[in-house]
Design an enzyme around this catalytic site. Sequence first.
Site, mmCIF file in Angstrom:
data_model
loop_
_atom_site.group_PDB
_atom_site.id
_atom_site.type_symbol
_atom_site.label_atom_id
_atom_site.label_comp_id
_atom_site.label_asym_id
_atom_site.label_seq_id
_atom_site.Cartn_x
_atom_site.Cartn_y
_atom_site.Cartn_z
ATOM 1 N N SER A 130 80.408 6.725 4.261
ATOM 2 C CA SER A 130 79.835 5.432 4.639
ATOM 3 C C SER A 130 79.850 4.401 3.503
ATOM 4 O O SER A 130 79.377 3.275 3.687
ATOM 5 C CB SER A 130 78.395 5.642 5.122
ATOM 6 O OG SER A 130 77.652 6.400 4.176
ATOM 7 N N GLU A 131 80.422 4.768 2.371
ATOM 8 C CA GLU A 131 80.359 3.888 1.197
ATOM 9 C C GLU A 131 80.891 2.486 1.468
ATOM 10 O O GLU A 131 80.263 1.479 1.106
ATOM 11 C CB GLU A 131 81.114 4.523 0.023
ATOM 12 C CG GLU A 131 80.399 5.704 -0.629
ATOM 13 C CD GLU A 131 80.710 7.038 0.037
ATOM 14 O OE1 GLU A 131 80.381 8.069 -0.549
ATOM 15 O OE2 GLU A 131 81.267 7.039 1.158
ATOM 16 N N VAL A 132 82.092 2.391 2.082
ATOM 17 C CA VAL A 132 82.685 1.059 2.263
ATOM 18 C C VAL A 132 81.830 0.170 3.152
ATOM 19 O O VAL A 132 81.901 -1.065 3.056
ATOM 20 C CB VAL A 132 84.117 1.162 2.839
ATOM 21 C CG1 VAL A 132 85.050 1.831 1.835
ATOM 22 C CG2 VAL A 132 84.149 1.897 4.173
ATOM 23 N N ILE A 134 78.768 -0.335 2.929
ATOM 24 C CA ILE A 134 77.779 -1.070 2.130
ATOM 25 C C ILE A 134 78.417 -1.676 0.881
ATOM 26 O O ILE A 134 77.736 -2.057 -0.065
ATOM 27 C CB ILE A 134 76.571 -0.182 1.736
ATOM 28 C CG1 ILE A 134 77.009 1.010 0.884
ATOM 29 C CG2 ILE A 134 75.822 0.286 2.969
ATOM 30 C CD1 ILE A 134 75.839 1.739 0.226
#
Length: 257
Positions: A130-132, A134
């Site tokens: 889910s990094e991208v 945020i």
Amino acid sequence: MTDELVHYSVASGVATITLDSPHNRNALSAQLRRELSASLTKAKDDDAVRVIVLTHTGKVFCAGMDLKEARGAGAGDQGVNEFPRILEQIWTSPKPVVAKLSGVARAGGVGMVAAADIVVAAKEVTFAFSEVRIGVVPAVISLTVLPRVNPRAAQELFLTGDVFDAERAAEIGLVNKAVDADQLDEATDAYVRSLTLGGPAALAATKELLASPRPATPADGFPDMLKLSAQFFAGEEGQEGIRAFGEKRKPNWVPQD
């Protein structure tokens, strides 16, 4: 005194490390990182421990870094700076690490899943890089995830941040087995039993072997591999295993219930 966020117990040669911070989805807060690292060290240093099981309470295995702690901190003060140590502890542990998931894994949590040797997840468990979503990069976890996961799947899932289920995770190499929730304990225990039958030194050396770069050709690797093989055949553990096989008994390293 602050309640512990990571519980540690040992029974029959198995160290169970349980993340227990449901109020923040088992996020990698400073306290949880500290306690998790200490528990991994404790398991590594205990000769009675043969296998490590990494699990959790609540509906989430681990949501990744604690974003409340990350907010407003400079690059040098981010908690992610301490995360490589935990991933390395799991990846290089001489005792096999089995991850047991009945709940969600995101971001850094998926990095820990990838670092484990064997992963069992309930079918309803979901994962996401889910990094991208945020505005950050799955940089640190890429070092454990990319050796495990199909390259085309990694390209898709790292870039989209899309959620995927445990069965997809098994298809792409992130998870060993996706099972019905009521079979999670049984499936995990079966792996643990198999692992405790292996010689401790042989398991540690085999983990190193699996993590080592492959030679360009088999012929290039035979001298080193022959040396390693002969040492273990002639070594104390190998000789005990050979005797036990001939005498139709369990080797002395198998934990006694």
